[in-house]
Write a protein that holds these residues in place. Structure first.
Motif, PDB file in Angstrom:
ATOM      1  N   LYS A 128     -23.626  11.061  -5.601  1.00  0.00           N
ATOM      2  CA  LYS A 128     -24.554  10.378  -4.684  1.00  0.00           C
ATOM      3  C   LYS A 128     -25.787  11.238  -4.418  1.00  0.00           C
ATOM      4  N   ARG A 129     -25.552  12.529  -4.253  1.00  0.00           N
ATOM      5  CA  ARG A 129     -26.611  13.484  -3.902  1.00  0.00           C
ATOM      6  C   ARG A 129     -27.350  13.016  -2.642  1.00  0.00           C
ATOM      7  N   ASP A 130     -28.655  12.831  -2.726  1.00  0.00           N
ATOM      8  CA  ASP A 130     -29.434  12.431  -1.548  1.00  0.00           C
ATOM      9  C   ASP A 130     -30.013  11.027  -1.709  1.00  0.00           C
ATOM     10  N   ARG A 131     -29.355  10.222  -2.521  1.00  0.00           N
ATOM     11  CA  ARG A 131     -29.900   8.904  -2.852  1.00  0.00           C
ATOM     12  C   ARG A 131     -29.529   7.838  -1.820  1.00  0.00           C
ATOM     13  N   ASP A 132     -30.404   6.858  -1.714  1.00  0.00           N
ATOM     14  CA  ASP A 132     -30.178   5.721  -0.823  1.00  0.00           C
ATOM     15  C   ASP A 132     -29.599   4.559  -1.632  1.00  0.00           C
ATOM     16  N   PRO A 133     -29.260   3.440  -0.987  1.00  0.00           N
ATOM     17  CA  PRO A 133     -28.635   2.319  -1.708  1.00  0.00           C
ATOM     18  C   PRO A 133     -29.475   1.710  -2.834  1.00  0.00           C
ATOM     19  N   ALA A 134     -30.755   1.963  -2.854  1.00  0.00           N
ATOM     20  CA  ALA A 134     -31.574   1.463  -3.967  1.00  0.00           C
ATOM     21  C   ALA A 134     -31.221   2.174  -5.267  1.00  0.00           C
ATOM     22  N   ASP A 135     -30.704   3.403  -5.148  1.00  0.00           N
ATOM     23  CA  ASP A 135     -30.432   4.230  -6.325  1.00  0.00           C
ATOM     24  C   ASP A 135     -28.963   4.598  -6.528  1.00  0.00           C
ATOM     25  N   TRP A 136     -28.127   4.345  -5.521  1.00  0.00           N
ATOM     26  CA  TRP A 136     -26.715   4.708  -5.640  1.00  0.00           C
ATOM     27  C   TRP A 136     -25.864   3.842  -4.721  1.00  0.00           C
ATOM     28  N   MET A 137     -24.760   3.389  -5.265  1.00  0.00           N
ATOM     29  CA  MET A 137     -23.738   2.696  -4.475  1.00  0.00           C
ATOM     30  C   MET A 137     -22.380   3.224  -4.933  1.00  0.00           C
ATOM     31  N   PRO A 138     -21.383   3.213  -4.038  1.00  0.00           N
ATOM     32  CA  PRO A 138     -20.051   3.693  -4.427  1.00  0.00           C
ATOM     33  C   PRO A 138     -19.489   2.897  -5.602  1.00  0.00           C
ATOM     34  N   GLU A 139     -18.652   3.547  -6.402  1.00  0.00           N
ATOM     35  CA  GLU A 139     -18.043   2.851  -7.541  1.00  0.00           C
ATOM     36  C   GLU A 139     -17.104   1.740  -7.088  1.00  0.00           C
ATOM     37  N   ASN A 140     -16.538   1.846  -5.900  1.00  0.00           N
ATOM     38  CA  ASN A 140     -15.644   0.836  -5.343  1.00  0.00           C
ATOM     39  C   ASN A 140     -16.477  -0.310  -4.758  1.00  0.00           C
ATOM     40  N   LYS A 141     -16.665  -1.348  -5.515  1.00  0.00           N
ATOM     41  CA  LYS A 141     -17.518  -2.465  -5.092  1.00  0.00           C
ATOM     42  C   LYS A 141     -16.983  -3.205  -3.868  1.00  0.00           C
ATOM     43  N   ARG A 142     -15.666  -3.146  -3.646  1.00  0.00           N
ATOM     44  CA  ARG A 142     -15.104  -3.806  -2.464  1.00  0.00           C
ATOM     45  C   ARG A 142     -15.573  -3.137  -1.171  1.00  0.00           C
ATOM     46  N   TYR A 143     -16.071  -1.943  -1.262  1.00  0.00           N
ATOM     47  CA  TYR A 143     -16.544  -1.194  -0.093  1.00  0.00           C
ATOM     48  C   TYR A 143     -18.051  -1.393   0.160  1.00  0.00           C
ATOM     49  N   TRP A 144     -18.746  -2.039  -0.729  1.00  0.00           N
ATOM     50  CA  TRP A 144     -20.197  -2.129  -0.625  1.00  0.00           C
ATOM     51  C   TRP A 144     -20.685  -2.736   0.683  1.00  0.00           C
ATOM     52  N   CYS A 145     -20.077  -3.824   1.136  1.00  0.00           N
ATOM     53  CA  CYS A 145     -20.549  -4.477   2.360  1.00  0.00           C
ATOM     54  C   CYS A 145     -20.399  -3.546   3.567  1.00  0.00           C
ATOM     55  N   GLU A 146     -19.271  -2.872   3.654  1.00  0.00           N
ATOM     56  CA  GLU A 146     -19.064  -1.934   4.757  1.00  0.00           C
ATOM     57  C   GLU A 146     -20.020  -0.745   4.644  1.00  0.00           C
ATOM     58  N   TYR A 147     -20.230  -0.267   3.426  1.00  0.00           N
ATOM     59  CA  TYR A 147     -21.148   0.855   3.212  1.00  0.00           C
ATOM     60  C   TYR A 147     -22.552   0.495   3.704  1.00  0.00           C
ATOM     61  N   ILE A 148     -23.019  -0.684   3.337  1.00  0.00           N
ATOM     62  CA  ILE A 148     -24.359  -1.117   3.762  1.00  0.00           C
ATOM     63  C   ILE A 148     -24.408  -1.296   5.275  1.00  0.00           C
ATOM     64  N   LYS A 149     -23.373  -1.892   5.851  1.00  0.00           N
ATOM     65  CA  LYS A 149     -23.317  -2.086   7.309  1.00  0.00           C
ATOM     66  C   LYS A 149     -23.409  -0.729   8.008  1.00  0.00           C
ATOM     67  N   ASP A 150     -22.648   0.246   7.536  1.00  0.00           N
ATOM     68  CA  ASP A 150     -22.660   1.574   8.147  1.00  0.00           C
ATOM     69  C   ASP A 150     -23.986   2.295   7.909  1.00  0.00           C
TER      70      ASP A 150
END
Length: 178
Positions: A128-150
């Motif tokens: 991930k380093r210092d990237r934001d969601p435009a450049d990096w998202m977790p490999e676990n796609k089921r977590y994406w909605c929670e990741y964005i919410k947080d």
């Protein structure tokens, strides 16, 4: 005129009063004086089983952690990083460059928002380093909605700005979360 306005917004976003250095945010702190610094506090609070501590009670030796980035479980805390959900460098680019040292340290050790700091597999955090969601998202796609919410909750709490690309990606991802 719209392009000029977009350019001015972009220039304002990337004009920093101070270049990012990790040391500007200090290290982990022992906020409550119990010898457990923030990393240890996060490991304790996120373990799914009782943790085993060193003989002084200051360092976590084992427990059970779930990494939502990878959808994997871990028992060895050495395999985990405590991730700043919004990385320090990203926060710096988004407005933290104008904060004083005390506010930066508070952000770096934020235990108030339960997902501002999160124990994750170190390999995922380092990718991930210092990237934001435009450049990096977790490999676990089921977590994406929670990741964005947080992500949005942390940025909102700390009044941090978004780049145009980051905002667009978040909006696209949020549309899929409804």
């Amino acid at each position: 005129m719209k392009n000029l306005l977009s350019l001015l917004i972009a220039l304002a976003f990337f004009a920093h009063s101070e270049e990012y250095e990790r040391s500007l945010y200090g290290g982990w702190i022992d906020a409550d004086g119990d010898c457990q610094k923030t990393r240890q506090e996060v490991l304790i609070s996120e373990s799914l089983s009782p943790v085993i501590m060193d003989e002084k009670g200051c360092k976590v030796l084992s427990g059970t952690w779930y990494c939502p980035y990878t959808d994997r479980y871990f028992s060895d805390p050495a395999l985990l990083d405590v991730d700043h959900l919004v990385p320090l460098a990203e926060a710096h680019r988004s407005g933290a460059d104008k904060w004083d040292r005390e506010k930066r340290r508070a952000f770096a050790n934020d235990m108030e928002h339960e997902d501002a700091l999160i124990a994750v597999y170190r390999g995922a955090n380092r990718s991930k380093r210092d990237r934001d969601p435009a450049d990096w998202m977790p490999e676990n796609k089921r977590y994406w909605c929670e990741y964005i919410k947080d992500w949005v909750a942390v940025k909102t709490k700390w009044n941090l700005a978004y780049s145009a690309e980051e905002r667009a990606r978040i909006n696209d991802l949020r549309a899929d979360c409804k």
